[in-house]
Design an enzyme around this catalytic site. Structure first.
Site, PDB file in Angstrom:
ATOM      1  N   PHE A  59     -19.627 -47.560 -40.928  1.00  0.00           N
ATOM      2  CA  PHE A  59     -20.902 -47.809 -40.248  1.00  0.00           C
ATOM      3  C   PHE A  59     -21.525 -46.477 -39.890  1.00  0.00           C
ATOM      4  O   PHE A  59     -20.909 -45.654 -39.221  1.00  0.00           O
ATOM      5  CB  PHE A  59     -20.721 -48.662 -38.978  1.00  0.00           C
ATOM      6  CG  PHE A  59     -22.049 -48.974 -38.336  1.00  0.00           C
ATOM      7  CD1 PHE A  59     -22.854 -49.993 -38.834  1.00  0.00           C
ATOM      8  CD2 PHE A  59     -22.526 -48.218 -37.271  1.00  0.00           C
ATOM      9  CE1 PHE A  59     -24.107 -50.257 -38.275  1.00  0.00           C
ATOM     10  CE2 PHE A  59     -23.768 -48.480 -36.704  1.00  0.00           C
ATOM     11  CZ  PHE A  59     -24.559 -49.506 -37.213  1.00  0.00           C
TER      12      PHE A  59
ATOM     13  N   ASP B 255     -18.479 -38.458 -39.423  1.00  0.00           N
ATOM     14  CA  ASP B 255     -19.326 -39.179 -38.478  1.00  0.00           C
ATOM     15  C   ASP B 255     -18.469 -39.464 -37.244  1.00  0.00           C
ATOM     16  O   ASP B 255     -17.654 -40.391 -37.237  1.00  0.00           O
ATOM     17  CB  ASP B 255     -19.830 -40.477 -39.125  1.00  0.00           C
ATOM     18  CG  ASP B 255     -20.661 -41.326 -38.160  1.00  0.00           C
ATOM     19  OD1 ASP B 255     -20.654 -41.044 -36.941  1.00  0.00           O
ATOM     20  OD2 ASP B 255     -21.301 -42.285 -38.637  1.00  0.00           O
TER      21      ASP B 255
ATOM     22  N   LYS C 206     -23.605 -41.371 -29.252  1.00  0.00           N
ATOM     23  CA  LYS C 206     -23.068 -42.256 -28.221  1.00  0.00           C
ATOM     24  C   LYS C 206     -22.802 -41.596 -26.851  1.00  0.00           C
ATOM     25  O   LYS C 206     -23.655 -41.614 -26.000  1.00  0.00           O
ATOM     26  CB  LYS C 206     -21.859 -42.995 -28.771  1.00  0.00           C
ATOM     27  CG  LYS C 206     -22.291 -43.966 -29.905  1.00  0.00           C
ATOM     28  CD  LYS C 206     -21.420 -45.185 -30.037  1.00  0.00           C
ATOM     29  CE  LYS C 206     -22.149 -46.292 -30.783  1.00  0.00           C
ATOM     30  NZ  LYS C 206     -21.987 -46.263 -32.240  1.00  0.00           N
TER      31      LYS C 206
HETATM   32  C1  LIG Z   1     -22.959 -46.417 -33.339  1.00  0.00           C
HETATM   33  C2  LIG Z   1     -22.704 -45.625 -34.560  1.00  0.00           C
HETATM   34  C3  LIG Z   1     -23.748 -45.072 -35.327  1.00  0.00           C
HETATM   35  C4  LIG Z   1     -25.199 -45.352 -35.026  1.00  0.00           C
HETATM   36  O1  LIG Z   1     -25.606 -44.813 -33.829  1.00  0.00           O
HETATM   37  P1  LIG Z   1     -27.044 -45.236 -33.216  1.00  0.00           P
HETATM   38  O2  LIG Z   1     -27.170 -44.370 -32.010  1.00  0.00           O
HETATM   39  O3  LIG Z   1     -26.994 -46.693 -32.919  1.00  0.00           O
HETATM   40  O4  LIG Z   1     -28.057 -44.919 -34.259  1.00  0.00           O
HETATM   41  C5  LIG Z   1     -23.404 -44.286 -36.393  1.00  0.00           C
HETATM   42  N1  LIG Z   1     -22.128 -44.052 -36.719  1.00  0.00           N
HETATM   43  C6  LIG Z   1     -21.103 -44.566 -36.019  1.00  0.00           C
HETATM   44  C7  LIG Z   1     -19.702 -44.251 -36.411  1.00  0.00           C
HETATM   45  C8  LIG Z   1     -21.357 -45.388 -34.918  1.00  0.00           C
HETATM   46  O5  LIG Z   1     -20.334 -45.923 -34.236  1.00  0.00           O
END
Ligand SMILES: *Cc1c(COP(=O)(O)O)cnc(C)c1O
Length: 400
Positions: free
Chosen positions: A137, A222, A251
């Site tokens: 994700f 990420d 986050k």
């Molecule tokens: C939550 C998340 C995102 C997206 O972040 P947003 O602030 O909602 O755009 C991207 N990568 C990972 C691994 C995430 O957990």
């Protein structure tokens, strides 16, 4: 009263979220309260945002002070708070420089754009293909849903952005098999969050590093969910001895205030010259003041060692449940990013927990995900385990 909120939400808000029927209005430490005064112990933390818990005094103080001085100025000018937060991130990571934005998706967009630009600058514009993982994700913008290796996020939004290829997580030979002359990078969450709290196999992230080195590819981690102490280290890659070229954060970086960041090695981020990329709000004084306070608190208040200790205890207690309930298929996690996989959908369990005063999340339909504030104690873990035990006991088929 809550019913009124729900009616108004339905009337005025796009229905993109399946919301639980409560409105949270106040928080302190690991606790939150809804609009009717009911108290909950928070094992969601705004989905790994409130790593310091709610209403941390240093975050409140930083935001109040900065709001009274200067909330926003353009990146047309120098922003001391932005420089200071970047310095702290660089001094505590592999990276040399930082680009600030406002969310995880935006940070990943920046990473994707930087990668393309980096190869373009070397006369290799044909190298644009990024390998990502199934069940990953990476966000909800067009490029980041494309990077996300899950069809349910693509459906109805085609055509997607060209230049992405998916391979199964934890399969190094699949990465090698997917390489073409167009490949430029591998992008991966060190621990998959949304995809069900999937841990990297022994040697997997190091193996990706080796493949990237052998084929001149960039390695992008990420760490939007895993970053800032969540896994028992400041950044998850520190657990696995594999160093990326680019890392994204968001986050919990701002202690609850919206902020995203892309960090990279100096020779790579050099490709971001004036005019190549920008974000109006990126790294503004308010968000960066909150970020500085959050990072200081994380590093100075023993929060990461608490995360390690309570995380290990939590996994031990959950493993105790697994031994007694055969429908628990797996317990997995690192630090306080923990999943419990069921052999049936977990939504009803999250609702029962909520009714009993505990907020937990469920992802991939059958994985209960626990992301409590990193300040949580063993006492709160024990209380949640008792509740889960009680619920699971009711699930055991009665022998007639
Ligand atoms: C939550 C998340 C995102 C997206 O972040 P947003 O602030 O909602 O755009 C991207 N990568 C990972 C691994 C995430 O957990």
């Amino acid at each position: 009263m809550t019913k009124d909120f729900i009616v108004l939400t339905d009337r005025y808000i796009a229905a993109t979220y399946a919301r639980y029927p409560i409105a949270l209005v106040r928080g302190e430490g690991c606790m939150v309260w809804d609009s009717e005064g009911k108290k909950y112990c928070d094992f969601v933390s705004g989905l790994a945002v409130n790593n310091l818990g709610h209403s941390h005094p240093r975050i409140i103080e930083a935001i109040r002070r900065q709001a009274g001085e200067l909330i926003h100025v353009s990146n047309l000018y120098h922003i001391p708070q932005q420089t200071e937060l970047a310095r702290m991130l660089v001094e505590n990571s592999f990276a040399d420089k930082v680009f600030f934005c406002n969310s995880g998706a935006e940070a990943n967009e920046a990473a994707i754009k930087l990668t393309r630009r980096y190869y373009n600058d070397r006369g290799k514009g044909d190298r644009y293909e990024i390998i990502t993982m199934t069940n990953s994700f990476h966000g909800r913008t067009m490029a980041t849903i494309t990077a996300t290796g899950q069809e349910k996020f693509h459906k109805g939004f085609e055509p997607l952005v060209p230049g992405f290829k998916y391979v199964p997580f934890n399969d190094l030979s699949a990465v090698e098999a997917a390489l073409t002359k167009n490949t430029c990078a591998v992008m991966v969450e060190p621990i998959q969050g949304e995809g069900g709290v999937n841990l990297p196999a022994e040697g997997y992230l190091k193996g990706l590093r080796e493949i990237c080195d052998a084929h001149n590819l960039l390695l992008i981690f990420d760490e939007v969910q895993t970053g800032i102490g969540r896994t028992g280290e400041l950044f998850a890659y520190e657990n696995y001895g594999a160093i990326p070229d680019i890392m994204t954060l968001a986050k919990s970086l701002g202690g609850g205030v919206a902020i995203g960041a892309m960090l990279a090695k100096g020779n790579i981020i050099k490709s971001f010259i004036p005019g190549t990329h920008a974000a109006t709000f990126g790294g503004n004084p308010l968000a960066c003041s909150a970020g500085i306070a959050a990072l200081k608190a994380i590093m100075e208040e023993g929060i990461i060692s608490n995360c390690k200790q309570v995380g290990a205890y939590f996994i031990k207690r959950l493993t105790g449940l697994k031994e007694r309930y055969p429908f628990i298929l797996d317990i997995r996690g690192k630090g306080l990013m923990i999943g419990l996989e069921l052999d049936f959908p977990g939504k009803d369990i999250t609702i029962t927990c909520m009714e009993k005063g505990f907020l937990i999340n469920c992802t991939m339909e059958n994985v209960l995900r626990f992301l409590p504030p990193l300040i949580i104690g063993e006492r709160e873990v024990d209380q949640l385990i008792d509740i889960l035990d009680e619920i699971f006991r009711g699930k055991v088929p009665k022998v007639s």
